[in-house]
Scaffold this active site. Structure first.
Site, PDB file in Angstrom:
ATOM      1  N   ASP A  90       0.397  -1.565   0.003  1.00 12.95           N
ATOM      2  CA  ASP A  90      -0.180  -0.244   0.103  1.00 12.95           C
ATOM      3  C   ASP A  90       1.086   1.433  -0.301  1.00 12.95           C
ATOM      4  OD1 ASP A  90      -1.902   2.206   0.687  1.00 12.95           O
ATOM      5  OD2 ASP A  90      -3.312   0.538   1.802  1.00 12.95           O
TER       6      ASP A  90
ATOM      7  N   ASP B 106       2.651  -1.399  -8.300  1.00 12.48           N
ATOM      8  CA  ASP B 106       1.887  -0.707  -9.740  1.00 12.48           C
ATOM      9  C   ASP B 106       1.529   1.166  -9.417  1.00 12.48           C
ATOM     10  OD1 ASP B 106      -1.226  -0.726  -8.390  1.00 12.48           O
ATOM     11  OD2 ASP B 106      -0.161  -2.084  -7.488  1.00 12.48           O
TER      12      ASP B 106
ATOM     13  N   GLU C  96      -1.343  -8.152 -11.958  1.00  8.90           N
ATOM     14  CA  GLU C  96      -0.488  -7.423 -12.616  1.00  8.90           C
ATOM     15  C   GLU C  96      -1.180  -7.914 -13.786  1.00  8.90           C
ATOM     16  OE1 GLU C  96       4.774  -8.326 -12.395  1.00  8.90           O
ATOM     17  OE2 GLU C  96       3.615  -9.609 -11.002  1.00  8.90           O
TER      18      GLU C  96
ATOM     19  N   THR D 233       1.525 -12.460 -11.884  1.00  6.87           N
ATOM     20  CA  THR D 233       0.687 -12.593 -11.404  1.00  6.87           C
ATOM     21  C   THR D 233      -0.865 -12.628 -12.276  1.00  6.87           C
ATOM     22  OG1 THR D 233       0.080 -10.578 -10.122  1.00  6.87           O
ATOM     23  CG2 THR D 233       2.000 -12.575  -9.482  1.00  6.87           C
TER      24      THR D 233
END
Length: 221
Positions: free
Chosen positions: A80, A114, A159, A156
């Site tokens: 996070d 990300d 992703e 993943t």
């Protein structure tokens, strides 16, 4: 979320079998599911190289679980970004100080995310403290120069979802090789990068998530 991070962990372990791994999570269900995935992948948990351990704890207590010079690398995967609380970011000076207490000399931190906000913030922390930046990519699936293949070969479900949303996956690798106190970056434009991140926050970083409740941190012995 547990499937995302356990899949990342297992692909990483398969690529680097000579290490022991510690997967830090708080929630007991996540730990239990992690062990189930572990067995399904034919891996073990314990203490030998190539083995995985699952301490159930708050990440703030990470330095109480290891002795000095016990850990060689730390992998921070899709943490996070904690845009409202700098000290809660897993790449903040506060956490780097915790990592330094148990990392081996020249210990490495990997950040895959990300969040461009977290990526740029961490770059600023690295620069402000004169740390050695070993690898940096603003888009690991389009700029692989200088990257270990395991960085972009492990992709993943989430992703792929981020990529379909047009969100690039970023990566940093740096050494904890700083003496003295860690300082906060003075030239990081938090407002700019927060606005650049905008409302695109995915459910992976939903405001409803409890603070530091599901922050994946993988340790390589």
């Amino acid at each position: 979320m547990c499937q995302t991070h356990t899949c990342t962990l297992f692909h990483t372990i398969e690529a680097v079998q000579s290490y022991g791994f510690v997967y830090v999570r708080k929630r007991p269900l996540v730990v239990a599911l992690g062990m189930i995935h572990l067995r399904c992948h034919g891996l073990q948990y314990g203490h030998a190289p190539g083995i995985v351990r699952f301490p159930r704890t708050h990440i703030e207590f990470i330095d109480r679980f290891f002795a000095p010079n016990e850990v060689s690398e730390i992998l921070l995967t899709f943490s996070d970004p904690q845009m409202k609380s700098e000290n809660s970011r897993l790449s903040s000076p506060l956490f780097l100080e915790r990592y330094r207490r148990f990392l081996k000399p020249g210990g490495i931190v990997h950040l895959k995310t990300d969040s461009r906000f977290l990526h740029e913030y961490t770059k600023a922390v690295v620069a402000a403290n004169g740390l050695t930046l070993e690898a940096c990519s603003a888009d690991v699936y389009h700029d692989t120069s200088g990257l270990d293949p395991v960085v972009y070969e492990v992709q993943t479900f989430y992703e792929k979802m981020f990529l379909e949303m047009g969100l690039p996956i970023t990566y940093l690798q740096f050494c904890i090789d700083h003496e003295g106190d860690y300082v906060h970056p003075s030239d990081f434009d938090e407002k700019f990068w927060r606005e650049a991140e905008g409302p695109r926050r995915s459910f992976a970083h939903s405001p409803t998530r409890k603070k530091q409740d599901e922050l994946p941190c993988t340790i390589k012995h």
